[in-house]
Scaffold this motif. Sequence first.
Motif, mmCIF file in Angstrom:
data_model
loop_
_atom_site.group_PDB
_atom_site.id
_atom_site.type_symbol
_atom_site.label_atom_id
_atom_site.label_comp_id
_atom_site.label_asym_id
_atom_site.label_seq_id
_atom_site.Cartn_x
_atom_site.Cartn_y
_atom_site.Cartn_z
ATOM 1 N N UNK A 180 -5.881 -12.039 -14.236
ATOM 2 C CA UNK A 180 -7.211 -12.423 -14.682
ATOM 3 C C UNK A 180 -7.393 -13.920 -14.528
ATOM 4 N N UNK A 181 -8.147 -14.352 -13.541
ATOM 5 C CA UNK A 181 -8.953 -13.548 -12.627
ATOM 6 C C UNK A 181 -8.088 -12.981 -11.500
ATOM 7 N N UNK B 101 -4.956 -13.044 -1.891
ATOM 8 C CA UNK B 101 -3.658 -13.308 -1.275
ATOM 9 C C UNK B 101 -3.797 -13.202 0.238
ATOM 10 N N UNK B 102 -3.251 -14.178 0.938
ATOM 11 C CA UNK B 102 -3.256 -14.198 2.402
ATOM 12 C C UNK B 102 -1.859 -14.564 2.881
ATOM 13 N N UNK C 258 -7.671 -8.976 -2.222
ATOM 14 C CA UNK C 258 -7.898 -9.347 -3.608
ATOM 15 C C UNK C 258 -7.008 -8.478 -4.492
ATOM 16 N N UNK C 259 -6.147 -9.094 -5.264
ATOM 17 C CA UNK C 259 -5.186 -8.383 -6.101
ATOM 18 C C UNK C 259 -5.575 -8.585 -7.566
ATOM 19 N N UNK C 260 -5.815 -7.469 -8.271
ATOM 20 C CA UNK C 260 -6.189 -7.574 -9.681
ATOM 21 C C UNK C 260 -5.119 -7.015 -10.614
ATOM 22 N N UNK D 261 -2.930 -0.931 -2.623
ATOM 23 C CA UNK D 261 -4.014 -1.454 -1.793
ATOM 24 C C UNK D 261 -5.283 -0.651 -2.017
ATOM 25 N N UNK D 262 -5.129 0.636 -2.157
ATOM 26 C CA UNK D 262 -6.232 1.521 -2.501
ATOM 27 C C UNK D 262 -5.623 2.719 -3.202
ATOM 28 N N UNK D 263 -6.399 3.734 -3.468
ATOM 29 C CA UNK D 263 -5.873 4.870 -4.228
ATOM 30 C C UNK D 263 -4.755 5.623 -3.514
#
Length: 153
Positions: A94-95, A99-100, A107-109, A127-129
């Motif tokens: 948070x926030x 990442x590159x 975007x990593x949350x 990365x996704x579901x």
Amino acid sequence: MGFGHSNTWVMLMIKKISVVIVLLIMFLQPKVISAKGFKYVEIFDPKQEKVVKVVQLNSEINDMVSSWVKNVDSLYGIVDPITDDGYALRIPLDPPINVETKCLKGLINEVFILIPEKQPPFFMVFENESKVNCFSFDGNIDELSKALDFELK
């Protein structure tokens, strides 16, 4: 191969599959957000099959983990990284951070750090579901243990 050995193998596989299912449920379940919007680090013990400690995310933990994730530079080299020992940490960021690196972009949350007893620790990022990536962990477990007030080794 005798019946006893086969039965042991089946029981071991059932235990591993159970641990993976519990971890996935823990990682994918929706989290209740308090009115103040606090975020929490969860420490999961696969042996007990439950979250053993919850720690409110603070800037020290957030900055520490964010810096480690921003420096990820290699995939985790173990084929079957999931074990039924050690600890698994779910750490919201948070926030969220952008990442590159050569092996992680986006975007990593939320980050998961798995700390097996007999293998090196590693990051797990969804990365996704449907896609999970595991990355080598170059952070300091002792520093993280101190920040969480919990012995991770």
